[in-house]
Design a protein around this motif. Structure first.
Motif, mmCIF file in Angstrom:
data_model
loop_
_atom_site.group_PDB
_atom_site.id
_atom_site.type_symbol
_atom_site.label_atom_id
_atom_site.label_comp_id
_atom_site.label_asym_id
_atom_site.label_seq_id
_atom_site.Cartn_x
_atom_site.Cartn_y
_atom_site.Cartn_z
ATOM 1 N N MET A 1 1.013 -1.127 0.007
ATOM 2 C CA MET A 1 0.023 0.056 0.046
ATOM 3 C C MET A 1 0.803 1.105 0.045
ATOM 4 N N THR A 2 2.309 1.190 0.657
ATOM 5 C CA THR A 2 3.010 2.239 0.739
ATOM 6 C C THR A 2 3.686 2.580 -0.444
ATOM 7 N N ARG A 3 3.671 1.609 -1.428
ATOM 8 C CA ARG A 3 4.690 1.484 -2.352
ATOM 9 C C ARG A 3 4.569 2.842 -3.417
ATOM 10 N N ASN A 4 5.716 3.665 -3.408
ATOM 11 C CA ASN A 4 5.831 4.932 -4.107
ATOM 12 C C ASN A 4 5.117 6.043 -3.597
ATOM 13 N N ARG A 5 4.477 5.748 -2.395
ATOM 14 C CA ARG A 5 3.886 6.957 -1.602
ATOM 15 C C ARG A 5 5.247 7.964 -0.930
ATOM 16 N N VAL A 6 4.867 9.331 -0.972
ATOM 17 C CA VAL A 6 5.934 10.018 -0.687
ATOM 18 C C VAL A 6 5.612 10.957 0.872
ATOM 19 N N ALA A 7 6.711 10.886 1.531
ATOM 20 C CA ALA A 7 6.388 11.738 2.897
ATOM 21 C C ALA A 7 7.410 12.682 3.029
ATOM 22 N N LEU A 8 6.820 14.046 3.534
ATOM 23 C CA LEU A 8 7.871 15.126 3.795
ATOM 24 C C LEU A 8 7.841 15.170 5.567
ATOM 25 N N VAL A 9 8.917 14.975 5.919
ATOM 26 C CA VAL A 9 9.230 14.929 7.681
ATOM 27 C C VAL A 9 10.059 16.035 8.041
ATOM 28 N N SER A 10 9.383 16.942 8.901
ATOM 29 C CA SER A 10 10.186 17.927 9.169
ATOM 30 C C SER A 10 10.931 17.747 11.002
ATOM 31 N N GLY A 11 11.764 18.326 10.941
ATOM 32 C CA GLY A 11 12.361 18.087 12.203
ATOM 33 C C GLY A 11 12.917 16.580 12.238
ATOM 34 N N ALA A 12 13.500 16.216 11.201
ATOM 35 C CA ALA A 12 14.112 14.915 10.888
ATOM 36 C C ALA A 12 15.396 14.404 11.388
ATOM 37 N N SER A 13 16.047 15.497 11.976
ATOM 38 C CA SER A 13 17.507 15.178 12.513
ATOM 39 C C SER A 13 17.546 14.262 13.620
ATOM 40 N N ARG A 14 16.544 14.352 14.491
ATOM 41 C CA ARG A 14 16.461 14.034 15.724
ATOM 42 C C ARG A 14 15.207 13.555 16.145
ATOM 43 N N GLY A 15 15.123 12.745 17.525
ATOM 44 C CA GLY A 15 13.925 12.840 18.314
ATOM 45 C C GLY A 15 13.066 12.071 17.451
ATOM 46 N N ILE A 16 11.550 12.628 17.648
ATOM 47 C CA ILE A 16 10.555 11.747 16.978
ATOM 48 C C ILE A 16 10.554 11.930 15.503
ATOM 49 N N GLY A 17 11.127 13.267 15.181
ATOM 50 C CA GLY A 17 11.173 13.029 13.437
ATOM 51 C C GLY A 17 12.106 12.049 12.812
ATOM 52 N N ALA A 18 13.197 11.780 13.714
ATOM 53 C CA ALA A 18 14.327 11.001 13.117
ATOM 54 C C ALA A 18 13.632 9.417 13.237
ATOM 55 N N ALA A 19 12.969 9.186 14.191
ATOM 56 C CA ALA A 19 12.379 7.765 14.293
ATOM 57 C C ALA A 19 11.345 7.649 13.171
ATOM 58 N N THR A 20 10.486 8.687 13.122
ATOM 59 C CA THR A 20 9.176 8.434 12.263
ATOM 60 C C THR A 20 9.854 8.265 10.656
ATOM 61 N N ALA A 21 10.909 9.097 10.326
ATOM 62 C CA ALA A 21 11.610 8.953 9.097
ATOM 63 C C ALA A 21 12.109 7.344 8.895
ATOM 64 N N ARG A 22 12.623 7.288 9.952
ATOM 65 C CA ARG A 22 13.410 5.706 9.858
ATOM 66 C C ARG A 22 12.177 4.809 9.849
#
Length: 232
Positions: A1-22
């Motif tokens: 279902m996620t194939r080719n879908r694109v997300a923008l994540v702000s605050g992605a260097s650390r904390g919640i943003g980094a964990a979410t991106a990963r």
């Protein structure tokens, strides 16, 4: 279902943003990561992860980020507005400069990001917006959380406003409201042991679940806590 879908994540260097991106990358999302100090994470595949210099305190940087991400991937299906700052000032102690900085980063920047990505989210047919709120956006726990709570209440209202504005075009928005999460920001404020706070990876799995739900499963708010409180 996620194939080719694109997300923008702000605050992605650390904390919640980094964990979410990963976590999103693990589940097959392509990502554009907004970072004040842009660098490719060690886990990231350069073929599916785009890095963009982004500071939520800067004025009108969101349009440039959305333009760059769209040029790279051709679409945007979700944004996770994770960048945020905290304050321990009471509403009486704070001056307007401090309040304005919190409002800029915690409220105005995610609104601008959603606005900049609106056409792409609409074109997706199932655009998703996650606003990182806080339990401080649901209650004022003590005097020292008052100023921060003002801006997080506004962030929760922003998520509801986006949900109403975009519902008919398939956009769903959720205010995610955690209590203490084991991040640099929380550790600077609390003496609580990391094991006694919510793990960012657990919150990331919740966010990944929310952005993957169908249009018929809209979640307006998601609250979670690491400690017992009367309502949360």
């Amino acid at each position: 279902m996620t194939r080719n879908r694109v997300a923008l994540v702000s605050g992605a260097s650390r904390g919640i943003g980094a964990a979410t991106a990963r976590e999103l990358a693990r589940q097959g999302w392509r990502l554009s990561l907004g970072m004040r100090d842009p660098r490719l994470p060690e886990w990231a595949d350069p073929a599916s992860v785009h890095i963009h210099a982004y500071d939520a305190a800067g004025a009108d940087l969101e349009t440039g980020w959305v333009t760059a991400a769209t040029a790279r991937f051709g679409r945007i299906d979700a944004i996770v507005a994770s960048a945020g700052i905290c304050s321990t000032s009471t509403v009486i102690e704070a001056d307007d400069d401090e309040l304005n900085r919190l409002l800029e980063i915690n409220c105005k920047a995610p609104r601008r990001l959603a606005k900049a990505a609106w056409n792409a989210l609409t074109a997706s047919g199932r655009g998703r917006v996650i606003i990182l709120g806080s339990l401080s956006g649901k209650r004022v726990k003590h005097a020292g959380s008052g100023l921060y709570s003002m801006t997080k209440f506004a962030a929760v209202a922003l998520a509801h406003g986006i949900r109403h504005a975009g519902f008919d075009v398939g956009i769903r928005a959720t205010a995610v409201c955690p209590g203490l999460v084991d991040t640099d920001m929380a550790r600077a404020l609390e003496a609580r042991a990391p094991a006694d706070m919510t793990d960012p990876a657990d919150l990331a799995r919740i966010i990944a679940m929310l952005v993957d739900l169908p249009n018929e499963a809209s979640v307006a708010e998601f609250t979670l806590n690491c400690q017992l409180e009367e309502f949360y």
